[in-house]
Design a protein around this motif. Structure first.
Motif, short mmCIF file in Angstrom:
data_model
loop_
_atom_site.label_atom_id
_atom_site.label_comp_id
_atom_site.label_asym_id
_atom_site.label_seq_id
_atom_site.Cartn_x
_atom_site.Cartn_y
_atom_site.Cartn_z
N GLU A 126 -7.02 -88.05 71.27
CA GLU A 126 -5.71 -87.52 70.80
C GLU A 126 -5.27 -85.94 71.57
O GLU A 126 -4.04 -85.55 71.76
N GLU A 127 -6.49 -85.47 71.68
CA GLU A 127 -6.52 -84.11 71.62
C GLU A 127 -6.51 -83.90 73.68
O GLU A 127 -7.05 -84.82 74.19
N SER A 128 -5.14 -82.70 73.53
CA SER A 128 -5.17 -82.74 75.07
C SER A 128 -6.09 -82.54 76.05
O SER A 128 -6.46 -82.75 77.85
N VAL A 151 -19.96 -74.41 62.43
CA VAL A 151 -18.71 -75.86 62.40
C VAL A 151 -17.72 -76.27 63.59
O VAL A 151 -17.36 -77.26 63.61
N THR A 152 -16.99 -75.29 64.27
CA THR A 152 -16.11 -75.16 65.22
C THR A 152 -16.75 -75.75 66.45
O THR A 152 -16.34 -76.19 67.28
N HIS A 153 -18.39 -74.75 67.06
CA HIS A 153 -19.08 -75.30 68.12
C HIS A 153 -19.66 -76.91 67.95
O HIS A 153 -19.23 -77.24 69.24
N ASN A 154 -20.03 -77.23 67.00
CA ASN A 154 -20.45 -78.57 66.32
C ASN A 154 -19.14 -79.44 66.90
O ASN A 154 -19.14 -80.33 66.99
C1 MEV Z 1 -11.27 -77.55 70.33
O1 MEV Z 1 -11.43 -78.55 70.04
C2 MEV Z 1 -13.00 -76.88 70.61
C3 MEV Z 1 -13.57 -75.54 70.46
O2 MEV Z 1 -12.54 -75.01 69.02
C4 MEV Z 1 -14.53 -75.65 70.19
C5 MEV Z 1 -15.43 -74.31 69.97
O3 MEV Z 1 -14.35 -73.43 69.83
O4 MEV Z 1 -16.93 -74.24 70.93
C6 MEV Z 1 -12.82 -75.25 71.09
#
Ligand code: MEV
Length: 438
Positions: free
Chosen positions: A84-86, A276-279
């Motif tokens: 769903e993410e654009s 966590v965000t990277h993964n």
């Molecule tokens: C967003 O869905 C995913 C990111 O946040 C991944 C990242 O920060 O590496 C862009």
């Protein structure tokens, strides 16, 4: 109003919808109409979906997109993604295109072993249990013979069964720790059936083992279940090229880009908040393909995040380096996937997606999914270390904002034209819409 109900699952779909609508909505007819709007007009297809789970009231749509031009080990694929993410599909397609002209993605299967455990309590002499286990080991295999026959014919089956002493963690706690090869099926049912038979054999054979005292004969099985942690069901995906080949419109200085990119990955390797965000970005690609191919994304998520913590601290799943003028970026992830069984032959769109992927084996699908994860991570890091993520993200998100404000075609054109040269933010778009409508 009483919001509880007995025997809900026995109601017809129509009755369930009416109960929900009357209990939770001030305008029940509107709620009913909306739920029904999402029913498929093909009654057989709708019934198929209804029967996937209990208490189905309607379908919940998620877009199915495709990312073409993925060059993987010299062969092109178009990857289906349900998400769903654009910006996810656009990012995948962009990465695919970028790497197609730089040697493409290389993948390798490192191993395909799955794991299941019988968790049990045994109160007694450990050495006697070990003798009992060694003596009974062949019976575990023979008593699962009928269950494993088909799998063995396909080249899979039970690989090994070990006895594990876990009494340091919990008094009297032991495990039968078994490994399996399940070929093209994810193998959850196969593994769980084998484990439940092991548990039965364990209890029965203990009763007839003469060296056990009557207490020792009473092995208590707590549970038998596969593990979604599959660190030996591992795939690797990689891209690499000479640093100067990284140059393109947004990468005027490839040397600086490569250095910043490697630094960004290094941060995710050592800093859990970033990891966590990277993964999560990697999982954007992985989950979308896992879902489109009818696989269990919760199992995949749980297993991959456990793997990301395998050294005691949550860390990046991907890695990057610069060596002798070469930029290299890769990831290794555990993936238990199936291309037969489960939803794969039941859900018409899953079948279609697998056909689009040219009916991959489970190993081939592992490689495609890993590539989708790496591509997604590349796209995110490339944006983050150059333009920032919002530029591309908001471009894709603009349509969502326009839909939210129900703009007409004329307004849409004007807004898109204006924001070609202006920074998109939710508030900027809203102000512009208000301006237009004045
Ligand atoms: C967003 O869905 C995913 C990111 O946040 C991944 C990242 O920060 O590496 C862009």
């Amino acid at each position: 109003m009483n919001n509880t109900i007995a025997g809900f699952s026995k109601l017809s779909k129509e009755e369930k919808i009416h109960w929900i609508a009357n209990h939770y909505f001030s305008t029940p007819t509107e709620a009913i109409d909306l739920l029904k709007k999402y029913w498929n007009s093909d009654a057989t297809l709708q019934q198929l979906h209804d029967e996937f789970i209990e208490n189905t009231i309607t379908n919940f749509y998620i877009p199915l997109g495709v990312a073409p031009n993925f060059l993987i080990n010299g062969k092109y694929s178009t990857i289906p993604m349900a998400i769903e993410e654009s910006s996810v599909v656009a990012a995948a397609a962009k990465s695919a295109k970028f790497w197609a002209t730089r040697g493409g993605f290389k993948t390798t299967i490192i191993n395909t072993e799955k794991i299941g455990q019988v968790h049990f309590l045994y109160t007694g002499d450990k050495d006697k249990l070990t003798v009992f286990f060694n003596q009974t080991k062949t019976t575990f295999f023979s008593e699962t013979d009928a269950l494993t026959k088909n799998m063995r014919q396909r080249g899979g089956g039970i690989l090994n069964i070990e006895l594990k002493d876990k009494t340091e963690l919990i008094p009297n706690y032991y495990q039968l720790h078994a490994t399996f090869e399940t070929k093209d099926s994810m193998g959850a049912n196969f593994i769980n059936s084998c484990l439940e038979q092991f548990a039965k054999t364990l209890k029965e054979q203990a009763q007839t083992f003469d060296a056990f005292t009557s207490d020792e004969k009473e092995i208590e099985v707590i549970m038998s279940i596969l593990s979604n942690y599959v660190p030996n069901c591992l795939v690797r995906a990689e891209v690499s090229c000479p640093i100067e080949d990284l140059a393109e419109k947004h990468i005027p200085d490839p040397e600086v880009f490569a250095q910043r990119f490697v630094q960004a990955v290094r941060i995710a390797e050592v800093e859990p908040y970033r990891a966590v965000t990277h993964n999560k970005g990697i999982m954007n690609g992985i989950d979308a393909v896992v879902l489109a191919t009818g696989n269990d994304f919760r199992a995949v998520e749980a297993g991959i995040h456990a793997f990301a913590s395998k050294n005691g601290q949550y860390s990046s799943l991907s890695h990057a380096e610069i060596e002798n003028g070469q930029f290299k970026f890769w990831l290794e992830i555990p993936l238990a996937l199936g291309t037969v069984g489960g939803l794969t032959s039941l859900h018409p769109l899953v079948k279609l997606c697998l056909e689009m992927l040219e009916k991959p084996s489970a190993q081939e699908l592992m490689q495609l999914v890993a590539v989708a994860g790496l591509a997604q991570n590349f796209a995110a890091l490339r944006s983050l270390t150059t333009t920032g993520i919002q530029e591309g993200h908001m471009k894709m998100h603009l349509n969502n904002i326009l839909n939210q404000f129900m703009v007409n075609e004329e307004e849409r054109l004007a807004i898109k034209k204006h924001f070609k040269n202006h920074t998109i933010s939710h508030s900027a778009v809203v102000s512009y819409i208000e301006e237009l409508r004045k």
